[in-house]
Write an enzyme that holds these catalytic residues in place. Sequence first.
Site, mmCIF file in Angstrom:
data_model
loop_
_atom_site.group_PDB
_atom_site.id
_atom_site.type_symbol
_atom_site.label_atom_id
_atom_site.label_comp_id
_atom_site.label_asym_id
_atom_site.label_seq_id
_atom_site.Cartn_x
_atom_site.Cartn_y
_atom_site.Cartn_z
ATOM 1 N N CYS A 118 10.369 34.900 -3.431
ATOM 2 C CA CYS A 118 9.380 34.394 -2.481
ATOM 3 C C CYS A 118 9.588 32.895 -2.227
ATOM 4 C CB CYS A 118 7.961 34.718 -2.950
ATOM 5 S SG CYS A 118 6.727 34.593 -1.629
ATOM 6 N N HIS A 147 8.344 40.642 -3.770
ATOM 7 C CA HIS A 147 8.067 40.424 -5.201
ATOM 8 C C HIS A 147 8.519 41.634 -6.017
ATOM 9 C CE1 HIS A 147 5.619 36.699 -5.094
ATOM 10 N NE2 HIS A 147 5.399 37.083 -3.845
ATOM 11 N N GLU A 164 8.646 41.910 -9.102
ATOM 12 C CA GLU A 164 7.934 41.979 -10.380
ATOM 13 C C GLU A 164 6.655 42.786 -10.318
ATOM 14 O OE1 GLU A 164 6.353 38.148 -8.456
ATOM 15 O OE2 GLU A 164 8.169 39.381 -8.449
ATOM 16 N N GLY A 194 -9.675 41.415 -33.615
ATOM 17 C CA GLY A 194 -8.927 41.722 -32.403
ATOM 18 C C GLY A 194 -7.454 41.967 -32.675
ATOM 19 N N VAL A 195 -6.725 42.325 -31.612
ATOM 20 C CA VAL A 195 -5.320 42.706 -31.736
ATOM 21 C C VAL A 195 -4.458 41.532 -32.212
ATOM 22 C CG1 VAL A 195 -3.304 43.559 -30.497
ATOM 23 C CG2 VAL A 195 -5.568 44.442 -29.933
ATOM 24 N N ASP A 196 -4.607 40.378 -31.565
ATOM 25 C CA ASP A 196 -3.694 39.270 -31.821
ATOM 26 C C ASP A 196 -3.770 38.765 -33.260
ATOM 27 O OD1 ASP A 196 -3.107 39.526 -29.133
ATOM 28 O OD2 ASP A 196 -4.428 37.905 -28.518
ATOM 29 N N SER A 197 -4.976 38.470 -33.723
ATOM 30 C CA SER A 197 -5.098 37.945 -35.083
ATOM 31 C C SER A 197 -4.721 39.001 -36.119
ATOM 32 C CB SER A 197 -6.518 37.422 -35.340
ATOM 33 O OG SER A 197 -7.471 38.461 -35.326
ATOM 34 N N SER A 198 -5.000 40.269 -35.838
ATOM 35 C CA SER A 198 -4.660 41.335 -36.787
ATOM 36 C C SER A 198 -3.153 41.496 -36.925
ATOM 37 C CB SER A 198 -5.291 42.655 -36.337
ATOM 38 O OG SER A 198 -6.700 42.566 -36.290
#
Length: 536
Positions: free
Chosen positions: A79, A167, A169, A223-227
């Site tokens: 683009c 685009h 993506e 949550g997912v990230d910290s786990s």
Amino acid sequence: MQEKIIILDFGSQTTQLIGRRVRELNMYCEIVPYNKFPHDDPSVIGVILSGSPFSVYDEKAFKVDLSNIRGKYPILGICYGAQFMAYTNGGKVEPAGTREYGRAHLSTFDAQNPLLKDIRENSQVWMSHGDTITAIPDNFKIIASTQKVAIAAYQAVGEKLWGVQFHPEVFHSQDGTQLLKNFVVDICGGKQDWSAASFIESTVAQLKETLGNDRVILGLSGGVDSSVAAVLLNKAIGKNLTCIFVDHGMLRKNEFQNVMHDYECLGLNVIGVDASKKFFSELAGVTEPEKKRKIIGKGFIDVFDAEAQKITDAKWLAQGTIYPDCIESLSITGTTIKSHHNVGGLPEKMNLKLCEPLRLLFKDEVRRVGRELGMPEHLIKRHPFPGPGLAVRILGDITPEKVRILQDADDIFIQGLRDYKVKLQGEEARRVLAAGIPADMTNGEIEVSLYDQIWQAGAVLLSTVRSVGVMGDERTYEHPVALRAVTSTDAMTADWAHLPYDFMAKVSNDIINKVKGVNRVCYDISSKPPATIEWE
């Protein structure tokens, strides 16, 4: 040495999506501001130029000298990136008669061009621009057109330099992934050796070398990230990791006990702190949303710090910071515009060094790493949940009774989403599978739960409102509950989820019949923007 694709960010809303699509090809990439190319990095094998909100001829447009990159690396402009390279090399870019937005089809293209290998005839692409390339430089050639866009893609003759005005993506570009693969694998020579398993192997080795025998503290949220960060660190340093999980009293129903059990089953060293009385006391009578957030944020720091002080030999603070956090914390000029310490203020307050083992990963990659580490699926697939918890889903002041009402209603809604199965095929099925959600394909169909299709869901208690109802032979005057469920890829934008009527009818009936204090259920059909996902 991990080879990489560099994505130069000119400010497009889809820049992160380019990165995610490249990563899905098992190719490592990094997104950097348009003017911060890492010239001294020997691992770079190719460059992608992103889109931009500007026109190339605007005075404020982001411009960069590509002379030190061109000819050294293969380049793909998307683009604005394509328009910028054409414009700065003698081509013309002009406003389109009407903004070109939405689906288009490649009416003609050079099937022999390496960028367009294995692209299907009449392939659908996604346009989103107000300008168009009306003339290419003398040494460029057109390699694709649509019915409305004569120069949909081009290549510099004799060079590994391409531009596309669409685009590739975005999901609606049918062969977009193939085009990106043609570029990063065939043209740039990428080995496709970036995977969850390789990330774990290299990261664990790096953590062992960096942390040595030092003790690390990590704040868990459930949550997912910290786990995932905790399990990864545990694999690297074992008993030298201490996790702290603070219950501020506004988690989901039974969440503190359930998550603590999950963490213990994973072999983590976790300190659970029930600080609900402290938070309820400090929130008493507070109705203003931002003040609620600040009280909970400060309270969390105080509780976490008090527990962490007991670990006198700790040298590191670990966080579940992920790659979008790092990208968003820098503007494309390289100046900090938003901080992303997940436990805000703790690094400065505690004088600990910061450890962020997931800072290179997108959210879907975090989930893949979690699966590779053997974590239970219900932890990996958890929806995002606000740090202040249900406090920002209760309109008005916070009391234990209001939290109890909302927990019960929310639990019915979330469990209902998990229990209700739907069959998907075609584009919807591909979208779910691309997100990394495990599902078996049978006769072109997959079966998943409504919960897996949704980015985020929850109930909101309208405690400042009462409505009249009838239960049995009695008149009631109780609170309504609003249900919220949205679909999204990154939470920057979100659409309300079109849930089945029979599901909505059952959930509404169950909440009204089973949750004392509720006599009406509504469904929020607002998108973001203009609304936000959370109500407060």
